[in-house]
Design a protein around this motif. Structure first.
Motif, mmCIF file in Angstrom:
data_model
loop_
_atom_site.group_PDB
_atom_site.id
_atom_site.type_symbol
_atom_site.label_atom_id
_atom_site.label_comp_id
_atom_site.label_asym_id
_atom_site.label_seq_id
_atom_site.Cartn_x
_atom_site.Cartn_y
_atom_site.Cartn_z
ATOM 1 N N LEU A 1 0.860 -1.188 0.000
ATOM 2 C CA LEU A 1 0.000 0.000 0.000
ATOM 3 C C LEU A 1 0.895 1.236 0.000
ATOM 4 C CD1 LEU A 1 -2.915 -0.685 2.516
ATOM 5 C CD2 LEU A 1 -2.779 -1.215 0.078
ATOM 6 N N VAL A 2 0.603 2.174 -0.883
ATOM 7 C CA VAL A 2 1.457 3.345 -1.061
ATOM 8 C C VAL A 2 0.609 4.607 -1.123
ATOM 9 C CG1 VAL A 2 3.119 4.486 -2.586
ATOM 10 C CG2 VAL A 2 3.147 2.001 -2.361
ATOM 11 N N ALA A 3 1.029 5.626 -0.395
ATOM 12 C CA ALA A 3 0.497 6.975 -0.604
ATOM 13 C C ALA A 3 1.570 7.763 -1.331
ATOM 14 C CB ALA A 3 0.188 7.641 0.741
ATOM 15 N N THR A 4 1.183 8.524 -2.335
ATOM 16 C CA THR A 4 2.175 9.247 -3.128
ATOM 17 C C THR A 4 1.808 10.713 -3.279
ATOM 18 O OG1 THR A 4 3.395 9.281 -5.219
ATOM 19 C CG2 THR A 4 1.054 8.717 -5.333
ATOM 20 N N SER A 5 2.839 11.541 -3.260
ATOM 21 C CA SER A 5 2.647 12.954 -3.602
ATOM 22 C C SER A 5 3.051 13.197 -5.047
ATOM 23 C CB SER A 5 3.474 13.840 -2.656
ATOM 24 O OG SER A 5 4.832 13.448 -2.657
ATOM 25 N N GLY A 6 3.302 12.128 -5.785
ATOM 26 C CA GLY A 6 3.572 12.280 -7.208
ATOM 27 C C GLY A 6 4.497 11.244 -7.794
ATOM 28 N N ASP A 7 5.693 11.081 -7.228
ATOM 29 C CA ASP A 7 6.705 10.227 -7.837
ATOM 30 C C ASP A 7 6.783 8.824 -7.262
ATOM 31 O OD1 ASP A 7 7.578 12.120 -9.695
ATOM 32 O OD2 ASP A 7 8.953 13.038 -8.267
ATOM 33 N N THR A 8 6.559 8.678 -5.961
ATOM 34 C CA THR A 8 6.646 7.355 -5.349
ATOM 35 C C THR A 8 5.672 6.386 -6.000
ATOM 36 O OG1 THR A 8 7.443 8.113 -3.195
ATOM 37 C CG2 THR A 8 6.245 6.044 -3.217
ATOM 38 N N GLY A 9 4.481 6.861 -6.319
ATOM 39 C CA GLY A 9 3.444 5.993 -6.858
ATOM 40 C C GLY A 9 3.879 5.255 -8.107
ATOM 41 N N LYS A 10 4.315 5.991 -9.116
ATOM 42 C CA LYS A 10 4.722 5.342 -10.365
ATOM 43 C C LYS A 10 5.949 4.483 -10.155
ATOM 44 C CE LYS A 10 5.025 4.296 -14.690
ATOM 45 N NZ LYS A 10 4.105 3.277 -15.267
ATOM 46 N N ALA A 11 6.895 4.944 -9.342
ATOM 47 C CA ALA A 11 8.094 4.150 -9.103
ATOM 48 C C ALA A 11 7.751 2.825 -8.423
ATOM 49 C CB ALA A 11 9.090 4.940 -8.266
ATOM 50 N N ALA A 12 6.818 2.862 -7.472
ATOM 51 C CA ALA A 12 6.398 1.621 -6.813
ATOM 52 C C ALA A 12 5.650 0.707 -7.782
ATOM 53 C CB ALA A 12 5.515 1.951 -5.616
ATOM 54 N N LEU A 13 4.762 1.282 -8.558
ATOM 55 C CA LEU A 13 4.009 0.496 -9.534
ATOM 56 C C LEU A 13 4.947 -0.179 -10.526
ATOM 57 C CD1 LEU A 13 1.195 3.102 -10.196
ATOM 58 C CD2 LEU A 13 0.814 0.838 -9.203
ATOM 59 N N GLU A 14 5.918 0.581 -10.989
ATOM 60 C CA GLU A 14 6.871 0.039 -11.959
ATOM 61 C C GLU A 14 7.748 -1.034 -11.319
ATOM 62 O OE1 GLU A 14 8.362 -0.400 -15.732
ATOM 63 O OE2 GLU A 14 6.707 0.900 -15.089
ATOM 64 N N GLY A 15 8.150 -0.800 -10.068
ATOM 65 C CA GLY A 15 9.012 -1.768 -9.400
ATOM 66 C C GLY A 15 8.320 -3.081 -9.105
ATOM 67 N N PHE A 16 7.050 -3.019 -8.682
ATOM 68 C CA PHE A 16 6.335 -4.230 -8.268
ATOM 69 C C PHE A 16 5.449 -4.817 -9.366
ATOM 70 C CE2 PHE A 16 7.491 -2.590 -4.107
ATOM 71 C CZ PHE A 16 7.784 -3.752 -3.406
ATOM 72 N N ARG A 17 5.383 -4.154 -10.519
ATOM 73 C CA ARG A 17 4.504 -4.627 -11.602
ATOM 74 C C ARG A 17 4.828 -6.067 -11.990
ATOM 75 N NH1 ARG A 17 5.252 -4.093 -17.178
ATOM 76 N NH2 ARG A 17 6.972 -2.638 -16.795
ATOM 77 N N ASP A 18 3.823 -6.940 -11.826
ATOM 78 C CA ASP A 18 3.913 -8.356 -12.201
ATOM 79 C C ASP A 18 5.002 -9.129 -11.455
ATOM 80 O OD1 ASP A 18 1.743 -8.304 -13.935
ATOM 81 O OD2 ASP A 18 2.965 -7.710 -15.655
ATOM 82 N N VAL A 19 5.452 -8.594 -10.310
ATOM 83 C CA VAL A 19 6.373 -9.362 -9.461
ATOM 84 C C VAL A 19 5.573 -10.463 -8.776
ATOM 85 C CG1 VAL A 19 7.840 -9.299 -7.404
ATOM 86 C CG2 VAL A 19 7.970 -7.452 -9.093
ATOM 87 N N PRO A 20 5.939 -11.722 -8.943
ATOM 88 C CA PRO A 20 5.148 -12.821 -8.356
ATOM 89 C C PRO A 20 5.000 -12.673 -6.843
ATOM 90 C CG PRO A 20 6.801 -13.659 -9.889
ATOM 91 C CD PRO A 20 7.099 -12.212 -9.703
#
Length: 498
Positions: free
Chosen positions: A139-158
């Motif tokens: 679970l992430v709260a973002t003020s702009g940059d953390t959100g996409k970086a987290a989504l990209e980092g964890f995208r489709d990670v088993p």
């Protein structure tokens, strides 16, 4: 090495701190000690690439990870498939005494990539080490940059999922597009009707809600965080302070042992806190200059010793810093309070109940030995963007410009000529309209969308537009969910049902 909660009621291993993110008592995990890095070791970093420097720092904290595991995770995170330069975090000189540490060469064009390209690998390892079979729900709260970086980092990670909350009207157009167009079968993006502090407080409340935790467990999920409250986010950021220092030595800007200042634009205080940790490990840091925007709660805190959220919340040109509750400050307070968890708990309760707390003159003076704070408003920000490009042909985003303005004020008020590294936290193309205004005047972006502004900015400056921004224009919007501040838990559960 053990990790303690800042509120005194928990002690865990490094892998457990990363896996769970937030302590059960609501505190943040901190290391039992700061491992020492002697100057001869810092000098040896000059012969290493970024990944090798990272391994050397990380292994000192992540003692229940073995070195081959850390090496594999680091090499997977920091490579030229994910970053557009082999230096990963290059240092560039912009005037006689100022260097810029560019932290935006990763896949989402922001400094959050420096940690969030590594964190998914550490999280998976942590789950294995602790026998965790449930899905790790980030679970992430973002003020702009953390959100996409987290989504990209964890995208489709088993074995993981990633749910991001962002303030509905509190991010730039490019930041929003980066999030809502994210692919992957395990990603969820939800707009919160409120500001970042609403989203961040809401996420913290979900972590501490027995009912919500139970609901997630019934679905076979365990909560974890990718915000900077997670030590797995903080420890990779320590690396680039050491790396920047080694690069300055390599450029003959300093000799080993010389002091250096770091000027850091920050809202949630994680980025600059990593510099403080590096200093405690032995890096020759003279001053950590804390740069805030008009939401200058940190500036006032360092000047007065009182932290107060009784103030107007402003939307500024540097939205990732539009924050009134700086979560990572709690880790610094823990050191200022001689690691008295009961005192930290009392201060945090005061903040929650009355919106303020005071640390006293002695502790304020203790912080002033290391930290210096100032702020910049929107006018200052635009002026700095234009001035820096005109004088040094260096193009900076609004957050970096806040830091640039504050650095000028610091030098004016202190006459400190110490070589200084300014942390550049995002690509200017994530905020193209405002950067264009800074370069070409107030009307330059009139009637233009983010993509037209980016094209004009590229034409005027000769600085290439990143491929990631060009690609956004044609990506479909996949995430349209929104919720009220008090319905975030329901929104998460609904997202898992879709």
């Amino acid at each position: 090495m053990s990790f303690f909660s800042t509120r005194g009621e928990s002690c865990v291993t490094a892998s457990q701190a990363i896996l769970h993110g937030l302590a059960p008592d609501g505190g943040l995990y901190v290391p039992a000690m700061f491992p020492s890095v002697p100057m001869n070791r810092i000098s040896s970093f000059c012969e290493m690439d970024y990944a090798a420097r990272a391994v050397s720092i990380l292994k000192r904290y992540l003692e229940d990870f073995n070195i081959p595991e850390i090496e594999e995770a680091v090499r997977a995170a920091y490579n030229t498939e994910r970053f557009d330069t082999p230096e990963i975090a290059p240092v560039k000189q912009i005037d006689d005494a100022t260097w810029v540490l560019e932290l935006f060469h990763g896949p989402t064009l922001a400094f959050k990539d420096m940690a969030l390209q590594l964190l998914p690998h550490l999280t998976r390892l942590a789950a294995v080490k602790n026998g965790e079979k449930r899905e790790i729900s980030i679970l992430v709260a973002t003020s702009g940059d953390t959100g996409k970086a987290a989504l990209e980092g964890f995208r489709d990670v088993p074995g993981t999922s990633c749910t991001v909350f962002y303030p509905q009207e509190g991010v730039s157009d490019v930041q929003k597009l980066q999030m809502v167009t994210t692919g992957g079968n395990n990603t969820h993006v939800i707009a919160v009707k409120g500001n970042f502090d609403d989203a961040q407080t809401g996420v913290k409340e979900l972590f501490s809600s027995p009912e919500f935790v139970k609901q997630m467990e019934e679905r076979g999920k365990i909560l974890s965080s990718a915000n900077s409250i997670n030590f797995g986010r903080l420890v990779p950021q320590i690396v680039y302070y050491f790396s920047a220092y080694a690069d300055l030595v390599n450029k003959h800007a300093i000799t080993p042992g010389d002091p250096v200042n770091f000027c850091v634009p920050t809202g949630n205080f994680g980025d600059i806190l990593a510099g403080y940790y590096a200093r405690n490990m032995g890096l020759p840091v003279n001053k950590l200059i804390c740069a805030s925007n008009r939401n200058n709660v940190l500036t006032d805190f360092f000047n007065s010793g009182t932290y107060s959220t009784h103030r107007t919340f402003f939307k500024t040109l540097s939205p990732s810093m539009d924050i009134l509750v700086s979560s990572n400050l709690e880790r610094l307070l823990y050191e200022a309070a001689d690691r008295d968890g009961a005192l930290i708990k009392r201060w945090m309760e005061q903040l929650k109940e009355s919106g303020s707390y005071s640390i006293g003159e002695q502790r304020r003076d203790w912080m002033a030995d290391v930290f210096w704070g100032d702020c910049a408003d929107n006018k200052d920000t635009l002026k700095e963007i234009g001035k820096r490009f005109l004088e040094d042909h260096y193009l900076m985003d609004p957050h970096t410009a806040v830091g640039g303005h504050v650095l000028r004020q610091y030098r004016l008020k202190t006459n400190d000529a110490t070589p200084t590294v300014l942390l550049s936290t995002a690509s200017p193309y994530k905020f193209a309209a405002d950067v264009l205004r800074g370069i070409a005047g107030a009307d330059a972006a009139e009637g233009k969308d983010a993509f037209a502004c980016s094209e004009e900015l590229e034409k005027l400056t000769g600085v290439p537009m990143p491929a990631q921004v060009k690609a956004l224009k044609d990506l479909p919007v996949r995430h349209t969910a929104e919720c009220e501040r008090d319905a975030m838990g329901e929104a998460v559960l609904k997202a898992f049902e879709l």
